[in-house]
Every structure is written in structure tokens, then in C-alpha cells.
Design a protein around this motif. Structure first.
Motif, short mmCIF file in Angstrom:
data_model
loop_
_atom_site.label_atom_id
_atom_site.label_comp_id
_atom_site.label_asym_id
_atom_site.label_seq_id
_atom_site.Cartn_x
_atom_site.Cartn_y
_atom_site.Cartn_z
N HIS A 46 0.85 -1.19 0.00
CA HIS A 46 0.00 0.00 0.00
C HIS A 46 0.88 1.24 0.00
N PRO A 47 1.53 1.61 -1.13
CA PRO A 47 2.33 2.85 -1.14
C PRO A 47 1.53 3.99 -0.54
N ILE A 48 2.16 4.79 0.28
CA ILE A 48 1.45 5.78 1.09
C ILE A 48 1.14 7.02 0.26
N ARG A 49 -0.12 7.23 -0.06
CA ARG A 49 -0.54 8.36 -0.89
C ARG A 49 -0.50 9.66 -0.12
N GLN A 50 -0.90 9.63 1.13
CA GLN A 50 -0.81 10.81 1.98
C GLN A 50 -0.64 10.33 3.41
N ALA A 51 -0.09 11.20 4.23
CA ALA A 51 0.34 10.77 5.56
C ALA A 51 -0.80 10.14 6.37
N SER A 52 -2.02 10.56 6.12
CA SER A 52 -3.13 10.01 6.89
C SER A 52 -3.33 8.53 6.64
N ASP A 53 -2.75 7.99 5.55
CA ASP A 53 -2.85 6.54 5.32
C ASP A 53 -2.17 5.75 6.44
N LEU A 54 -1.30 6.39 7.20
CA LEU A 54 -0.62 5.70 8.29
C LEU A 54 -1.58 5.28 9.40
N VAL A 55 -2.81 5.76 9.32
CA VAL A 55 -3.81 5.36 10.31
C VAL A 55 -4.05 3.85 10.24
N PHE A 56 -3.73 3.23 9.10
CA PHE A 56 -3.99 1.81 8.94
C PHE A 56 -2.80 0.93 9.33
N VAL A 57 -1.72 1.52 9.79
CA VAL A 57 -0.55 0.74 10.19
C VAL A 57 -0.74 0.23 11.61
N GLN A 58 -0.58 -1.06 11.76
CA GLN A 58 -0.73 -1.66 13.09
C GLN A 58 0.30 -1.07 14.05
N GLY A 59 -0.18 -0.55 15.17
CA GLY A 59 0.71 -0.01 16.18
C GLY A 59 0.82 1.50 16.18
N MET A 60 0.29 2.18 15.15
CA MET A 60 0.35 3.64 15.10
C MET A 60 -0.71 4.22 16.05
N THR A 61 -0.26 5.11 16.94
CA THR A 61 -1.17 5.75 17.89
C THR A 61 -1.16 7.25 17.67
N SER A 62 -2.12 7.93 18.26
CA SER A 62 -2.19 9.39 18.13
C SER A 62 -0.96 10.05 18.73
N GLN A 63 -0.45 9.49 19.85
CA GLN A 63 0.72 10.08 20.49
C GLN A 63 1.96 9.96 19.59
N ILE A 64 2.13 8.79 18.98
CA ILE A 64 3.30 8.57 18.12
C ILE A 64 3.21 9.46 16.89
N PHE A 65 2.04 9.51 16.28
CA PHE A 65 1.91 10.34 15.10
C PHE A 65 2.11 11.82 15.43
N GLY A 66 1.52 12.26 16.54
CA GLY A 66 1.66 13.66 16.91
C GLY A 66 3.11 14.07 17.11
N ALA A 67 3.93 13.17 17.63
CA ALA A 67 5.34 13.48 17.88
C ALA A 67 6.17 13.52 16.60
N ASN A 68 5.62 12.96 15.51
CA ASN A 68 6.43 12.80 14.30
C ASN A 68 5.84 13.45 13.06
N ARG A 69 4.68 14.07 13.19
CA ARG A 69 3.98 14.51 11.99
C ARG A 69 4.75 15.54 11.18
N TYR A 70 5.63 16.33 11.81
CA TYR A 70 6.40 17.31 11.06
C TYR A 70 7.51 16.66 10.24
N ARG A 71 7.85 15.45 10.56
CA ARG A 71 9.05 14.84 9.99
C ARG A 71 8.77 13.88 8.84
N MET A 72 7.49 13.62 8.55
CA MET A 72 7.15 12.59 7.56
C MET A 72 6.57 13.21 6.31
N GLY A 73 7.16 12.88 5.17
CA GLY A 73 6.63 13.31 3.89
C GLY A 73 6.38 12.11 3.01
#
Length: 560
Positions: free
Chosen positions: A203-230
Motif C-alpha cells: 500500500h504505497p502511502i498516498r498521503q500521511a493520513s494513510d498511516l492510520v492503517f498501520v498496526q501499532g500507530m497511535t495518536s501520540q506517536i503520530f503527533g510526535a512525528n507529523r512534522y518529519r514525515m513526507g
């Protein structure tokens, strides 16, 4: 897809904290598909174009039709204040049906008499998603963006909020970074990094919100890294360490040097013409690079063509297949060579609309004298990782064709790159006329016809008497005694017959009542024009007073 230029879209707010996610893990099955119209309660705002809602049947992920991602913190705060905990009305657009591989519901959101999709654009919180030009409210969205522009609202303000355009020094391309780079540069452990890499492989990632489907991704983890992912890297502005998550350190340095010496890249193909990348290297990263700031990747490449029986997953997505469709092709061709894209019409990843849309970019057999570079490369897709000199081989093929065409497919063998296996490619290439093989319809052929195709008599008898025969739509549905047949035999079998290009043998295999005389009438009809739709086929058989024959074979026919 509309290009986002001049800093209008802020990567900072690609997604806001995913409050909807469970504290520990995320499960794709937690989200439902919404009906065309429904009421719901907003649970949280993910981005200016994405939210989580709750209905009586469960929680659902919603994207706003016509609205681009990448809103500001101000936009998310506004929507949170206005909508979270409130009841809204959601309506879909008939032009944007839910896809089996996509859990997001594209909807119009109405609240207290307000049209939220238009409102966030008119206030300058978001840009109009031009990819949705065919939807019902296209003109309203376009008008809203014009109003925001002339009013200097939000993104259209003169200061453009430059502080929000800061790039984090650890930014990576989430589509190409290695597991180690993801764990090392982000606040993510190796287990989650491994899950991200495994997810994007199908599932090539079309936009960062697709990471919602990755097992283990939480709101805290995403919030800490959202500036760093393109998801896409701007080769004109990316720092060397971001480029190094796509290429080797040496190549990353060469890109930076090229920008300094020759100026900004005007198109991504200049990576090849300037000698920074080989064509093969470019083909690998092409979907994930840009000369502007792209926050959503469009994997559809109309100019890219692929041999469906040999291409890699990435080559198929470039040709227009969704990631799930590419996986379906690869899984099914391992059982039975594909004769048509529509061979998988009944697969959950397909529907009539997107199947026909990609059919013109897919080939089951490749003409080595006329195929474009992309299709030639796809001939070696299944083992291209072991072919470091593939680009040179393709160049030699193209140079040879400029002087004289290949007389036959055997001449092609001398141009094969080291590491490629000619026997694997041979069944799917031709020089002048497509290979005419003894192909029969497995759902309809008689025992004698099955035997003539190379199936042992005992097996042919079992197949002919199988009560499930006639309902086999996918290779994966075939019983083991068929799937275990030799490859040479499997090449002569088809589950669905393209009436517009089938041989006499295949047409005769459709029904005992299909005589050579009827086949001749079909061929004469096709000399004038192909069948354009199912109704034309039905009318043809009605004209010959053969409606019962039509009704028996119609479920096993396709047109493209």
C-alpha cells in the motif's frame, strides 16, 4: 491532481493528532463503510479534510470531497471547536464510490445549515482539490477558492504564515526510507518501523493520513512525528539527509550539487538528463519525487504501460492499478497466467469502472518491436532486483529497433540482461503477430477439449464433472488438481473469454452448441466493428435465434 505551489499548503498540518486511534494499536476493521447518506456524530478532526465520525453501526473515517489535505493548526482548531461532538449529515457523491482498498469515505458534510466542504475553502483554511473536478459541487468549491483568494483569507493572506513552513531537520520520505532510517530519525521503535515498511510494500502511502492503517500507530506517536514525515520529496528544496532516505548518500550529495551548479530542477526527468540518476534508479523513485511540494501522490501514470504477467508491484501501480489490485494480479498470475485485466473482475479489489480505466495500460503479451521503454522494463519486473544492468539492456533493445525490428522472439534472447530468465519471459512476448495459442475456457470446455489442451484424461474428467465449474471467476478459486498442472498446460486455460479477440478454438470451447458456422458469423461481425457492450452481444445472438446459447455463455464473456 492540483499542484500545490508557492508554499500555499503547509505540511505542518498534514494530519492532526489522531485522537480516534486506540491507545495501543490500530485495526483497519475498526472503521465502517458509510451509506450514501447518513447522520453521524463527529468524534475528532484528523486534518482540514479528514475526520472520524460515529454512527449507530460504528466509527468511520471521512474525507471531505473537494478539499485538499494540509490545513493549518488554526483550521484544525476551528473544525474541532465547531464540529466535535456535534451531529452532522453526510452525503456521498456518485462519482466517488468507496473503493475496497480504501477505508476512507469521501463525503459532503452539512452542519446546522452550513456546507462545511465549501466553508473551509472559503475561509482560506484549505485549497480546492482539483482532482474532484467531476463531482456535483465542483463549481461551488471553485467559487469558494476564488472568494478566499480575492479576500486574502487564510492561505491567501499576504504573509503566508512563513513560520509554519519550517522543515524539521530529521524529515524523511516515509515511502522510501529504510526501517533503520524510520526508527533512527523518528521517535518510533523498530517494531513499528518494520510495520510501516511492510504496510507500504503493498500500500504505497498516498498521503500521511494513510498511516492510520498501520498496526501499532497511535495518536501520540503520530503527533510526535507529523512534522518529519513526507510522502513525496521536493528535489529542489529537500535537505541532503531527506534525499538520503531515497538514494545513497553519494547520490543525495550529487542532487544538492546539481542544484547549486545548474539551478533548480524544472522537471524530475532532469535527474536523468543531468546524469544524477540512471533511468533504472529514476523509475524506482519517480512516484515519490517532485519539483514542488506535493502532499498527495497520484499513482496513476497514463503514459506508463506494463506487462501484467511479469511486472513488479510498483510498475503496476504506475500503470494505474491500485496497490490492492497490483497484489491481486501478482497473487493470481502465480496460479494461472492472465489473459485480460478483466480476468479479475470478480476480485474484491476491482469494479467495472477502475478495471476498464487501467485496461489500456496493461498488456498480457508484449510486442518487443513496438513496446515503450516502461513496458519493456516490466518484462523483467519480477526479478529486476537482480539485474543491475537492466537500463543498459533496455537501451540496446531500443537502439536495435531503430535500425531493424526483431524478426522473431528468439532474436530477443541475445539482448537479455544478466540475471533474467528468457524461459520465464518467452510465453508473454511476440515480434509481429500476438501468439495464437490453443486456449480454451476452463468453465465451459468439454472433457475432450480439456484433454486436447494438455490436461490428463483422468484430471479432465474430474474437472468436467466438478459441480463448482461454471462459477470459477478467479484463479484462486480453482481446485488443487488444476492449480498443480504444469505451467505449459496452464497457459492454454482461461476463465473468461474476450469475444472480441478470441480464437476459433476458444469460442468453440464455450458451449457444445457453438458450431464453426456460428464462430464464422461472429468473425464476420467483428470484421466490421467489435462488440461494444453486453447488449450488442445479446442482440447478435437474438438475430440468429440463439438466445439460449447466449444466456449460457454470457456470464463467461468480456469485451476488452
Amino acid at each position: 491532481m492540483r499542484k500545490l505551489t508557492k508554499g500555499m499548503v503547509v505540511f505542518l498540518a498534514m494530519l492532526m493528532v489522531l485522537a480516534v486511534l486506540p491507545a495501543q494499536t490500530t485495526s483497519a476493521q475498526a472503521y465502517i463503510t458509510l451509506p450514501a447518506s447518513t447522520g453521524a456524530t463527529v468524534v475528532s478532526i484528523v486534518d482540514v479534510n479528514a475526520m472520524v465520525v460515529r454512527t449507530t453501526n460504528g466509527e468511520a473515517l471521512v474525507r471531505l470531497i473537494g478539499v485538499m489535505p494540509g490545513g493549518s493548526q488554526e483550521a484544525v482548531n476551528y473544525l474541532t471547536q465547531q464540529l466535535v461532538g456535534r451531529n452532522v449529515i453526510l452525503n456521498s457523491d456518485p462519482s466517488l464510490p468507496i473503493q475496497p482498498s480504501n477505508r476512507w469515505n469521501y463525503m459532503y458534510v452539512h452542519f446546522d445549515g452550513r456546507f462545511i466542504n465549501r466553508e473551509v475553502i472559503e475561509m482560506g483554511f484549505a485549497l480546492f482539490n482539483n482532482a474532484h473536478y467531476f463531482t456535483d459541487y465542483f463549481s461551488q468549491m471553485e467559487d469558494a477558492e476564488y472568494i478566499a483568494g480575492v479576500s486574502g483569507m487564510g492561505f491567501w493572506a499576504t504573509d503566508m504564515r512563513e513560520p509554519t513552513l519550517l522543515r524539521h531537520h530529521d524529515r524523511i520520505n516515509i515511502n522510501t526510507a529504510t526501517q533503520f532510517q524510520i526508527a533512527n530519525r523518528l521517535d518510533i521503535d523498530m517494531q513499528l518501523a518494520q510495520a510501516i515498511v511492510a504496510f507500504r510494500s503493498t500500500h504505497p502511502i498516498r498521503q500521511a493520513s494513510d498511516l492510520v492503517f498501520v498496526q501499532g500507530m497511535t495518536s501520540q506517536i503520530f503527533g510526535a512525528n507529523r512534522y518529519r514525515m513526507g510522502v513525496s520529496t521536493n528535489i529542489n528544496t529537500a535537505a541532503e539527509h531527506e534525499l538520503a532516505t531515497m538514494f545513497t548518500v553519494g547520490v543525495a550529495r550529487n542532487i544538492v550539487d546539481s542544484r547549486f551548479m545548474y539551478g533548480a530542477f524544472t522537471n524530475i526527468e532532469q535527474l536523468v538528463t543531468r546524469g544524477v540518476l540512471t533511468q533504472l534508479q529514476f523509475n524506482t523513485v519517480e512516484p515519490f519525487i517532485s519539483v514542488e511540494n506535493d502532499y498527495v501522490i497520484d499513482f496513476y501514470r497514463p503514459h506508463f504501460r506494463a506487462n501484467i504477467n511479469l511486472a513488479s508491484h510498483l510498475q503496476m501501480t504506475r500503470a494505474g492499478a491500485s496497490p490492492a489490485q497490483a497484489v491481486a494480479f501478482i497473487n493470481q498470475r502465480d496460479i494461472l497466467p492472465l489473459r485480460n485485466v478483466q480476468d479479475l473482475m470478480h476480485h474484491p479489489a476491482f469494479n467495472i469502472h477502475n478495471t476498464n480505466a487501467i485496461a489500456d495500460n496493461m498488456r498480457t503479451h508484449t510486442n518487443i518491436n513496438t513496446a515503450p521503454r516502461s513496458e519493456l522494463e516490466s518484462l523483467f519486473g519480477t526479478f529486476s532486483i537482480n539485474i543491475p544492468n537492466l537500463n543498459n539492456a533496455i537501451n540496446r533493445i531500443l537502439e536495435h529497433r531503430e535500425e531493424h525490428y526483431f524478426e522473431d522472439v528468439m532474436e530477443f534472447e541475445q539482448f537479455m540482461p544478466a540475471g533474467a530468465v528468457f524461459a520465464d519471459i518467452l510465453p508473454f512476448i511476440y515480434a509481429y503477430e500476438p501468439p495464437v495459442q490453443w486456449i480454451i475456457n476452463l468453465n465451459r470446455a468439454t472433457q475432450a477439449q480439456l484433454e486436447a489442451a494438455g490436461i490428463p484424461a483422468d484430471t479432465a474428467r474430474v474437472i468436467a464433472n466438478n459441480p463448482q465449474r461454471g462459477s470459477w471467476h478467479l484463479p484462486s478459486q480453482l481446485p488443487a488438481n488444476i492449480r498443480n498442472l504444469p505451467d505449459e498446460t496452464l497457459r492454454h486455460l482461461s476463465l473468461r473469454t474476450n469475444i472480441n479477440n478470441a480464437t476459433e478454438v476458444e469460442l468453440l470451447s464455450l458451449d457444445p452448441a457453438m458450431t464453426p458456422h456460428i464462430v464464422e458469423r461472429i468473425e464476420r461481425y467483428l470484421e466490421e466493428h467489435p462488440f461494444g457492450n453486453a447488449a450488442a452481444i445479446r442482440d447478435f445472438f437474438d438475430f440468429m435465434n440463439l438466445r439460449p446459447l447466449h444466456d449460457r455463455i454470457a456470464p463467461h464473456l468480456i469485451l476488452r
